[in-house]
Structure formats: structure tokens, C-alpha cells
Design a protein around this motif. Structure first.
Motif, short mmCIF file in Angstrom:
data_model
loop_
_atom_site.label_atom_id
_atom_site.label_comp_id
_atom_site.label_asym_id
_atom_site.label_seq_id
_atom_site.Cartn_x
_atom_site.Cartn_y
_atom_site.Cartn_z
N GLY A 1 0.80 -1.21 0.00
CA GLY A 1 0.00 0.00 0.00
C GLY A 1 0.84 1.26 0.00
N ALA A 2 2.05 1.16 0.52
CA ALA A 2 2.86 2.36 0.69
C ALA A 2 3.32 2.95 -0.63
CB ALA A 2 4.08 2.05 1.56
N ILE B 1 5.99 2.70 -2.52
CA ILE B 1 7.30 3.35 -2.39
C ILE B 1 7.85 3.66 -3.77
CG2 ILE B 1 9.67 2.98 -1.62
CD1 ILE B 1 8.31 1.05 0.46
N THR B 2 8.23 4.91 -3.97
CA THR B 2 8.68 5.31 -5.30
C THR B 2 10.14 5.69 -5.30
OG1 THR B 2 8.08 7.57 -4.82
CG2 THR B 2 6.40 6.20 -5.87
N ASP B 3 10.79 5.64 -4.14
CA ASP B 3 12.18 6.06 -4.04
C ASP B 3 12.36 7.48 -4.56
OD1 ASP B 3 13.33 3.86 -2.80
OD2 ASP B 3 13.28 2.75 -4.67
N GLY B 4 11.30 8.26 -4.48
CA GLY B 4 11.41 9.67 -4.82
C GLY B 4 11.53 9.97 -6.30
N LYS C 1 3.90 9.96 -6.15
CA LYS C 1 3.19 8.96 -5.35
C LYS C 1 1.71 8.96 -5.70
CE LYS C 1 2.64 7.65 -0.54
NZ LYS C 1 2.84 8.07 0.84
N ALA D 1 11.72 -2.38 -5.97
CA ALA D 1 11.06 -1.42 -6.85
C ALA D 1 11.98 -0.28 -7.25
CB ALA D 1 9.82 -0.86 -6.17
N GLU E 1 19.55 7.26 -1.00
CA GLU E 1 18.38 6.55 -1.48
C GLU E 1 17.74 5.74 -0.36
OE1 GLU E 1 17.76 4.31 -5.58
OE2 GLU E 1 19.05 3.26 -4.17
N VAL F 1 15.53 7.95 1.68
CA VAL F 1 14.26 8.30 1.02
C VAL F 1 13.27 7.15 1.13
CG1 VAL F 1 13.17 8.88 -1.16
CG2 VAL F 1 15.36 9.91 -0.56
N GLY F 2 13.70 5.96 0.65
CA GLY F 2 12.79 4.81 0.66
C GLY F 2 12.37 4.45 2.08
N GLU G 1 9.82 6.86 3.64
CA GLU G 1 8.45 6.68 3.17
C GLU G 1 7.79 5.48 3.83
OE1 GLU G 1 6.80 7.45 -0.23
OE2 GLU G 1 8.33 8.71 -1.16
N LEU G 2 8.58 4.41 3.93
CA LEU G 2 8.06 3.19 4.54
C LEU G 2 7.69 3.47 6.00
CD1 LEU G 2 7.56 0.13 4.45
CD2 LEU G 2 9.97 -0.21 5.01
N HIS H 1 4.53 5.55 6.27
CA HIS H 1 3.32 4.76 6.03
C HIS H 1 3.01 3.85 7.20
CE1 HIS H 1 0.26 2.50 3.89
NE2 HIS H 1 0.77 1.44 4.50
N ARG I 1 13.82 -4.52 5.51
CA ARG I 1 13.14 -3.87 4.40
C ARG I 1 13.23 -4.69 3.11
NH1 ARG I 1 15.07 1.23 1.11
NH2 ARG I 1 13.36 1.24 -0.36
N GLU J 1 9.90 -6.23 1.32
CA GLU J 1 9.56 -5.76 -0.03
C GLU J 1 9.60 -6.90 -1.03
OE1 GLU J 1 11.36 -1.29 0.51
OE2 GLU J 1 11.53 -2.28 -1.43
#
Lengths: 379, 379
Positions: free
Chosen positions: A140-141, A143-146, A150, B7, B21, B24-25, B28-29, B32, B50, B54
Motif C-alpha cells: 500500500g505504501a 514506495i517510489t524512491d522519490g 506517489k 522497486a 536513497e 528516502v525509501g 516513506e516506509l 506509512h 526492508r 519488499e
């Protein structure tokens, strides 16, 4: 009288003042030894063993004599220890047979030959509900790595759709190559589609003479006709005759690859380079083509041979490459084959996978060949 | 379909862009997961694993199910592997008995109880003449480490005079403590005269339950009345019930020291501090004395106990100290006892002795006690 501290420096002060002192003392020693007419090799040995030599030199001869007696006992120790390690190797061979049915079942599941029943899929020591929950949360999160915008979580499905056509565990070994840095560093972009065809890695233990063979089993593929590529490692478990006290257990001392029967134009371990040559007097230009070795994981199956002269510069370069190769072979046998699922999921990746092996060589030669144009790979 | 790359980042690009990186990832995780109402502990576990989570999340449920079947096989593997390691431990116990006569003879020579005969002092694999020559050269070199003026070599004797009164090999174990950085870092100045009385270190293996005891044998001395100080290590060779797949062989899980019967005023593991206290209202000053633990190698014989609450901050500090202690115990058993002569002469000192162990703790507690005056050690 009788103490063996190094002249004029106790251990603590040496640690504090560090390298500088080493250079002063070493330099004086080197200077003296050169004046004494001792050869360069003897001097190097003397500098390397500076502590050792200085310790010995400061002792009365009767004490030095007793130390030689301790070395004799140490020699007896390593001779017994070698037998211990031989027994351990025999045990390893015995247990390899007990592990084999488990590894075969693993290969069947990975390659879709066997669908496990419900009982076989229970991991009673794990909290499965928590894992499922987290998996859904991560899904659901989004994650796009920025790098992408999103999207709202609602647009994503809760989990990937059940796909009855997926056989086994796709890309199982290829994913392990991606996850384990020691293997990932050996893998080039052109190796990746080939390694997606890797179906199993097996270890065959050899009892006498001791050693092991790594077997890489491949699905039929567009790159080569072999179904198994092998790498054989020979080990010895005997103290070295010239330096018996350095013995620390079984050691790999040589390895043998195998011929890969590449299909036409598919050999990723060579590349053809085109080189323009200008005629010295006439000034005309011609183009010559030359095949050179390309970086590839598959060079692992063509390790270099030791040259005839073991004291040449080339020999020491090759020895360094072989040492790295032996470490890789040992690592695949000890860690990759026995714990594959944990390297696939990431559970079993430890610090070693990030740090220790970063400086391994990933090709056998780094040819400096004045390349001007490089064409596609050709056989 | 079915690939398990993380991803949007292939392995190569992750290596290049590095930590940024990851943040960032991971951020976000974390964000959420916090919104999902998952607890802090669950979140930490999720961040740590992680890759794992994932990977799982991106797979269809039937593939996830097959991975669980591989974990079941892995559990069967570690159960068999535990038996392998138990057999290896039994072999170690068997060989310890074979080594014992060699170590006893070593102790006799070191402590002057036995004078080896000429045959016992032959090291046929060594070039003795070269060593003698180098020893004389080093003697003549009058290395001063730049702190004294160099005297002409002629004034120095060619080698130290034969001293018939030197018994055995003086300061044998003390010199090993000086040479091996892991031991040297534990040794304080006030420990040194005591460790000069150390006559032997022995290992007693325990077969069931598995483990070993280190015995430190001392000559009669002015510091304590014990002749042997002991440190006992208990090991287990069974996969952990909650995390069976993390099993990697026998592990030390607890240790026990011994009481040292210090002679009056000789206990180097405590120091008395005097503290001035000012009365809040009256302004009068009084001096109180307090005993606190002092840095000393001999704290090795009083390891901390695990506190009752295993999740407290104190517990994790103590766990770190015990982990360092277990490494030291393992190192003494594996390297120091079996290769003592090579650590004494310096031949057997490897890079590990310089680098790996530099950050070990060298005392169990670092008390911050507002010391104002520190008196001499008292019992």
C-alpha cells in the motif's frame, strides 16, 4: 635480565607514536643490513620479521635454545591438528550426503517440479500474520524512491493477483546473485539473461584427495549447449614443509574450470575490438580486429594457470587472482548453497555481504590494449 | 512478472547513489507504517528487514507459499547441521587430550622445570644459520629509535652473555599479553607485575553440556593467594527456538568467573576515591571515601550478570560487554593457548592482532562518579 621487550620502546608508547617510529627503526635496520652485505631478499625478510628478530636477538643463547624446543613441540601440535582437520573434512563429507535430499527437494520446488502441500508450508516458529500484514502495508505504501509521483494507495491492489501460471520460484538463483555483493560484483549486464537460466548450484565433496566441485545447473538456453558448468577445487590438509608452523587447517591450493560450448555469437567472455593502424612511411590506414577477454561472471570457469616461474611479477598477480577465486569458491560452498533461501529473501544477508568483499577482482585480466572501436560480442 | 528486484532500483545504481536513497525509501516506509498504527518495535523490525519484506510483498501468494516450504527445508537443514557441529565439538574434546602432553611439556620448559636435549632443539625446517646471522646483525645495529645517540657497533657485545641463572623462558606469558593487542588493551600498568607471575594458561574442554574452562596458573605472588584463576564458558549447539534459521554453529551463551583472594591492599580492581561534600546550608565541608571499580585485566574474572529485565537499556549494555568477553574467551582458547610460542616470538601475530580487536572494551564499567581526589589502591 631476560625480559624480551623491544629495545627502548614499550608497547604502549609504540601504539601512541605509530608509524613514524616504525620508519625510523626500520630505516636504521635496513641501513645496517645493507652495509652488512645481506641480500635484498634477506633484508625484506628481516624487516618483515622485525619484532621476531629483535626479540630473539635480545635473549641469551640458552633461552633461544628453549624457544627452539617450543617450536619443535609446536610442529608436533600442527601434525596432530592436521589429523583433526582431516577428521572434520570426513565429517563434512558424511553430512553432505544427509543434506542432499533437502537440497534436491529445494531444487524441485524452485523449478516448479513439485508443489509443496500445506503442512510443508507451515513455519510454526514465525509469526505469519505479522508478515502478511507488513507485506500488505508495504504494498500500500507505493514506495517510489522519490523518482515517481506517489499515487493514492487505494488505486493499488492489496496484493499481486494469484497467477496460476507462475512455476516454482522464478529467478531464484539470479536474485541471490543480485543480493550477495560478492556475486553481484562478478555479474555483468550481459551475464544477467544467462544467469536467469541458472536452476541450481550443487556441491560435490571429494574425500581423498580432499576438495569439492561446484556444479552450476542451467536450463536449456540460447547461450551455450552445456547443461552443467563445473568448477573443481583441490584442497590440502598438511602443514607446509618449509613453514609447518603457519598451518591453520585445510586450504584450497588449486582449481579447474570447464569448457563452455558457446553458441555462435553468444560468448560474453570475449569482445572483438577494431584497431586502426597507420603505415609508418606510406601513411595509409588499415583496420585490424582482435579478440580480447571481456569482464564476465563466466570467466569464473577459466581461472588462470600458475606460470612456470613462481617468483615472477606475473606469478604474484595471478596468485592474488587465485586467492580471490578461492575465497569465492569457499563462500559459495559454505554460505550460498547451504543457505540459499535466506539469501534470496534477504533474511540471511549479513554485514559481510555489504563490506568484506567489496574489493574482490571481478575479472581475470584487465587488458590495456589501446582500443579505438569496440564491436558487439562475437564468438 | 515474478521478478523480485526492489522497486525502481537495480543493485548497481543503489551502490552508486548509496545512503541517500536508503533514507528516502526507508522514510516513506516508516511514514506509512506509522500511519497504519503499527507499533515502534514492529516498525523497527520492518525497517531492518526492508529488503525481505519488499521482496515478499512483490510476489504472488503461491510463490510466497513455496518460499515458506523452502524455509521448512532450511529448518530441517539446521537441525542436521547442529548434529554436525556437536560431532565436531566431540572431536575437539578428543584432540584436546592428544594436545595435552605437548602443552604440559611446554609449561615445564617455560618455567624451567625441564631442560630440553639437543635433539629437541632442532628445527630442521628452519634456516638457523640465517637467523643467527640476522640476530647478530640486529644486535650490532644498535637501534635507538632515534631517541639516543648511536654508538659505534664495536662497543656492543656480539650477543648477550650466556647467563646460567636464567630459568626457562622468563616473562613468556606476560610477553604474549604485550604482543597480542586484544590482551594488551585489557592490561593496565598495575596489572603488569602480576601478569609477570602468570606461568601457564590451560583449556579444559567440557563435553556435555558443551563448553570450556580457561585456567590461568600463577606462581606464588604478593597479590593474591589463589594459584589458579578460572573463567568458565558455557556453549549451546542448538538452533534458537524463535529464530532457528539464524543458527550458525556452537555459541558461547554465558560465562562464570572466580573469586580472587586479594592480599591486603593489593586489589587492583578497586580504587578508593575521596570526595569532598559541602553542607547545603551550613557550608561546612566533609570528606567521604568510596570504593569504585578500577580498570584491570582481572575484571575478566568478574563478568557482569544479565539483569532480570532482558529488554532494559542496561541489559543491552551488558549484552555488548558479554559479547566482547565471549570473543576474548574464544580467542584465548583458539589462538593463544594453541599457538603461544608463535605469539611470544611474533611469528604468529597476524593482522587481526593489530586491527580487528581495537575497539574491544577493556573494563566492565566506566563509572562516572564525580571524583575529586583519587588515592592509592586499597582493599
Amino acid at each position: 635480565m631476560g625480559t624480551v621487550e623491544r629495545a627502548g620502546d614499550d608497547h604502549t608508547s609504540e601504539v601512541e607514536s605509530g608509524e613514524e617510529e616504525e620508519i625510523v627503526g626500520g630505516g636504521e635496520l635496513a641501513h645496517h643490513l645493507m652495509k652488512s652485505g645481506i641480500t635484498r631478499n634477506e633484508m625484506l625478510a628481516a624487516l618483515t620479521n622485525r619484532i621476531h628478530v629483535e626479540t630473539m636477538a635480545s635473549l641469551p643463547p640458552n633461552v633461544r635454545r628453549r624457544i627452539r624446543a617450543l617450536r619443535t613441540l609446536q610442529k608436533e601440535f600442527v601434525d596432530i591438528e592436521a589429523k583433526f582437520y582431516s577428521e572434520v573434512h570426513a565429517l563434512e563429507c558424511k553430512y553432505e550426503k544427509l543434506y542432499k535430499p533437502l537440497f534436491e527437494k529445494r531444487a524441485h520446488i524452485v523449478n516448479g517440479g513439485y508443489e509443496p502441500n500445506d503442512e510443508e508450508c507451515l513455519n510454526p516458529w514465525r509469526d505469519e500474520t505479522e508478515e502478511e500484514e507488513l507485506a500488505r502495508a508495504v504494498q500500500g505504501a507505493a514506495i517510489t524512491d522519490g523518482t515517481e509521483e506517489k499515487k493514492p494507495a487505494e488505486e493499488k491492489p492489496a496484493e499481486p493477483p494469484m497467477d496460476p501460471n507462475v512455476k516454482g520460484i522464478p529467478d531464484f538463483w539470479y536474485t541471490i546473485f543480485k543480493n550477495v555483493s560478492m556475486l553481484c560484483e562478478m555479474m555483468q549486464e550481459h551475464d544477467e539473461p544467462i544467469l536467469k537460466c541458472l536452476q541450481d548450484i550443487k556441491v560435490q565433496m571429494h574425500e581423498d584427495p580432499i576438495g569439492f566441485t561446484l556444479e552450476f545447473h542451467f536450463a536449456p538456453n540460447d547461450y551455450f549447449t552445456n547443461t552443467i558448468l563445473t568448477k573443481e577445487y583441490s584442497m590440502k590438509c598438511k602443514p607446509d614443509e618449509e613453514n609447518p608452523l603457519e598451518f591453520e587447517g585445510p586450504e584450497i591450493y588449486s582449481c579447474k574450470g570447464c569448457d563452455i560450448n558457446w553458441k555462435k555469437g553468444k560468448n560474453v567472455t570475449v569482445k572483438t575490438i577494431k584497431k586502426k593502424q597507420k603505415h609508418k612511411s606510406r601513411g595509409s590506414v588499415r583496420t585490424v580486429t582482435k579478440s580480447v577477454q571481456a569482464d564476465s561472471f563466466f570467466n569464473f570457469f577459466s581461472p588462470p594457470n600458475m606460470p612456470d616461474d613462481p617468483n615472477s611479477t606475473l606469478a604474484s598477480d595471478i596468485q592474488a587472482l587465485l586467492t580471490a577465486d578461492f575465497e569465492i569458491g569457499h563462500y559459495i560452498r559454505e554460505r550460498v548453497v547451504s543457505r540459499a533461501v535466506l539469501l534470496y529473501t534477504g533474511e540471511g544477508l549479513d554485514d559481510d555481504d555489504d563490506d568484506d568483499y567489496e574489493e574482490e577482482e571481478d575479472s581475470y585480466f584487465d587488458e590495456d590494449s589501446g582500443t579505438e572501436e569496440v564491436s558487439d560480442a562475437e564468438d
